[in-house]
Design an enzyme around this catalytic site. Structure first.
Site, short mmCIF file in Angstrom:
data_model
loop_
_atom_site.label_atom_id
_atom_site.label_comp_id
_atom_site.label_asym_id
_atom_site.label_seq_id
_atom_site.Cartn_x
_atom_site.Cartn_y
_atom_site.Cartn_z
CD GLU A 164 -3.10 0.73 2.15
OE1 GLU A 164 -3.35 1.85 2.77
OE2 GLU A 164 -3.45 -0.60 2.39
CG ASP A 184 -2.48 -1.05 5.38
OD1 ASP A 184 -1.14 -1.30 5.18
OD2 ASP A 184 -2.58 0.26 5.83
CE1 TYR A 215 -3.49 -2.13 8.92
CE2 TYR A 215 -5.37 -3.06 9.67
CZ TYR A 215 -4.76 -2.16 8.82
OH TYR A 215 -5.48 -1.52 7.86
#
Length: 701
Positions: free
Chosen positions: A7, A110, A314
């Site tokens: 990303e 992601d 994350y």
């Protein structure tokens, strides 16, 4: 050849290092049989109405419901027109060439709804047909990336997630375009922005603000009684509230005459406080805002940086739980905090004992587990990054720590024919509460010390006060309280379990709520005032129009989020959802086209010299209501603000009288008239001072 697409360039570099790709090229890194490339956020977006042949804002065009959505490279604005971002076009060209060369594609955007959409829109726009697999990881540590690459998942496993993301994207487009155009047409001036989540969020802020400002406090009185036993002083409040001071003073006299207090009832119970759950993004943002005043967007940005530095997992997670396999790694992770200056001792103690399992539940983990630190311990972080890291680390120590055990006492007393209540709490075992408190030796201090009281005890009256009190309104929303309200679709919930149960039907997602708040600020609908979020006149004007309309229905928007979550799990059909959105959009377009908009910002009006329609005066600018005309006159010229009368002369007569107090860049002041030239731009007229030269005045300073 395998092509890996990440990303962001920073993530691509981390993955390239793991797979052995070391040769940097324009837009990608290659080596060892791999090519690693990247997006930079959303490279592809849904096309605007012009691409469907719909120009301008016209009621007869609404609702705009494309039979098939057109994808375009990300657009940038130049003047009044949009064109494709050259940097995006360049990177898309690189990606297309690499995809054409690939045997298969590894998707490393992601691991979430928006990350999936970023890749799928690129894949669809480039009309790629190559097979792809998914890298699904919760941290960027070398270990996590290696394990993820060894356990790549079939791309089709994430088709439902993509359909959910696509449904969200298209719903936001349809609602935003139609609602914004309908309101702008009804207003007859300017461009007004409404949105599927943005507008209900504005409604939450405005309704609380107006409720707070309209609140009329009610005065009441209570008696505060002072007494003691065994040299320990304590206070008790009257159970009764008095509406007028005379009644309170009468009760006060009765208490002072009594001189003695009798203990009527003593209740003691042991309370076990379970530790809080781990952070998801929203609870982290709320805590950072409450403690440090960080905006939600700032907290997300810092957390994303910590993630990319491999220090935390994350961040855009909506779960506060971890699965069983991750639970096995918790004690070693806590052990890395042994030397932490704030809670190293508590971390060491928790790491050396059986962890509390309240935050461990396989069934409650969504796309990603709760926020954790990783085994990559930071050595030197900027202050704000250290602050967020410490919050996450400290919450881990709390969440896996022991319960806090308290003894809570409630004592009822009688004096002068009145009942009084005293409450006290003694912390017997600090447990998880020691993490952010004073050193351990203070953990057993009482928060409200009461002596050992028994029923029937007779105590002396040491004093009594009549306390003047007022009821209080709900406070104006802070970012912390707004995030909580968004999470629970506007419901005021304090119980943690109830909030967790509501999360799937909140408005927005943990990943998008910060952006929604920032959008409202950018639209000048709200502003920050210290920690509070306060609506502007413009925001209140919009709210007053939409508050009873479907576009502001918080519960409905929350229901959509639940539907999108069900699409992601395959429990709901995306087509059915979209058809429902189309029906809704037709309704809101009709509602909004029928409104009459009045703005408290308007300060006057005049006839436009260019097209003959109305020019409306605002605090900073005068603008023609005809958007095709575009006449705009800034109120402040050369650091001098024109009055409404001067603006009226300028627009209707083409020139003002001589005005004093204009300021040059050097700081020197001068006087001149202001006039409109042939292009309807403001210029200075010095003719009345016998100076023939004219200078431009259309710069706003």
């Amino acid at each position: 050849m395998q092509v890996i697409i990440a990303e962001k360039p920073s993530v691509a570099r981390e993955i390239a290092a793991i797979v052995g790709a070391k040769n940097r090229r324009e837009g990608y890194i290659e080596g060892n049989g791999y090519v690693v490339t990247w997006a930079f956020g959303h490279l592809i977006q849904l096309a605007m109405p012009q691409q469907y042949g719909i120009e301008g804002f016209k009621a007869e065009n609404l609702p705009i419901l494309p039979p098939k959505f057109i994808l375009l490279p990300r657009q940038i604005r130049e003047g009044k027109e949009y064109k494709s971002d050259p940097g995006v076009l360049k990177q898309l060209s690189v990606i297309k060439e690499l995809f054409n060369m690939a045997d298969r594609i590894v998707v490393a955007t992601d691991a979430g709804r928006e990350g999936e959409l970023i890749f799928r829109y690129i894949y669809s726009f480039l009309e790629c047909r190559k097979p792809f697999v998914r890298l699904w990881i919760s941290s960027l540590t070398d270990k996590a990336i290696r394990e993820g690459l060894q356990n790549l998942r079939p791309g089709e496993e994430y088709d439902a997630l993509y359909l959910s993301a696509k449904a969200r994207s298209e719903a936001d487009w349809v609602v935003g375009i139609n609602a914004s155009q309908a309101l702008s047409i009804a207003a007859g001036r300017g461009v007004w922005s409404l949105g599927r989540v943005q507008t209900p969020t504005l409604a939450i802020i405005c309704s609380r603000y107006l409720e707070n400002k309209a609140f009329k406090p009610a005065t009441y009185y209570q008696l505060k009684l002072s007494t003691a036993k065994d040299a320990t002083l304590f206070a008790a409040l009257s159970a009764q509230r008095f509406d007028d001071e005379h009644a309170a003073q009468t009760a006060y006299a009765a208490v002072m005459d009594a001189e003695q207090i009798r203990v009527v009832r003593v209740e003691r119970k042991e309370v076990k406080e379970q530790p809080p759950l781990l952070y998801d993004l929203t609870t982290l943002q709320k805590e950072a805002n409450t403690r440090y005043g960080f905006s939600a967007d700032k907290t997300l940005g810092i957390a994303q940086t910590l993630y990319e530095k491999k220090h935390i997992t994350y961040p855009r997670t909506g779960s506060r739980y971890i699965p069983e396999d991750v639970a096995a790694e918790i004690r070693p992770l806590l052990a890395t905090l042994r030397e932490h200056p704030l809670f190293g001792r508590e971390a060491s103690a928790v790491a050396g004992s059986e962890i509390n399992r309240r935050s461990v539940d396989n069934d409650k983990v969504t796309d990603h587990h709760a926020l954790l630190i990783t085994d990559v311990t930071p050595t030197s972080l900027p202050t704000e990054e250290q602050t967020i890291y410490d919050l996450i680390a400290g919450r881990m120590v709390e969440a896996f720590g022991e319960v806090c055990i308290k003894e809570v006492s409630t004592v009822r007393l009688e004096c002068g024919g009145m009942e009084f209540v005293a409450k006290g709490t003694v912390v017997r075992e600090g447990g998880w509460r020691k993490v952010w408190r004073e050193p351990e030796e203070r953990a057993d201090d009482t928060t409200a010390a009461l002596p050992a009281l028994q029923e029937g005890d007779e105590l002396p009256v040491k004093g009594c006060d009549v306390e003047h009190r007022q009821t209080k309104p709900h406070p104006i929303h802070t970012e912390s309280s707004l995030l909580a309200a968004m999470e629970t679709a506007g419901r005021s919930l304090t119980d943690e379990a109830e909030r967790e149960a509501m999360k799937d039907s909140g408005i927005g997602t943990p990943a998008t709520r910060a952006a929604i708040i920032e959008t409202l600020v950018a639209r000048d609908y709200i502003r920050r005032k210290k920690k509070s979020l306060v609506p502007t006149d413009k925001g209140l004007a919009v709210y007053r129009i939409v508050k009873d309309k479907k576009i502001a229905d918080v519960a409905m928007t929350g229901g959509w989020e639940l539907a999108l979550a069900k699409i992601a799990t395959g429990e709901m059909d995306a087509f059915t959802f979209h058809r429902g959105i189309e029906v809704y959009v037709a309704q809101i377009a009709k509602e909004l086209l029928a409104v009459k908009m009045e703005s408290s910002q308007e300060r006057g009006r005049a006839v436009c010299p260019r097209c003959g329609q109305q020019v409306v005066f605002y605090p900073k600018v005068a603008k023609c209501r005809n958007t095709d005309c575009g006449l705009t006159v800034w109120r402040t010229i050369a650091r001098k603000e024109l009055t409404d009368a001067q603006l009226t002369d300028l627009v209707t007569k083409g020139k003002t009288s001589v005005i004093k107090g204009f300021t040059k860049s050097s700081g020197e002041t001068f006087e001149a008239a202001v006039m409109l030239d042939k292009e309807y731009k403001t210029v200075f007229d010095f003719a009345r001072r016998n100076k023939p030269n004219k200078g431009r005045a259309n710069k706003r300073k």
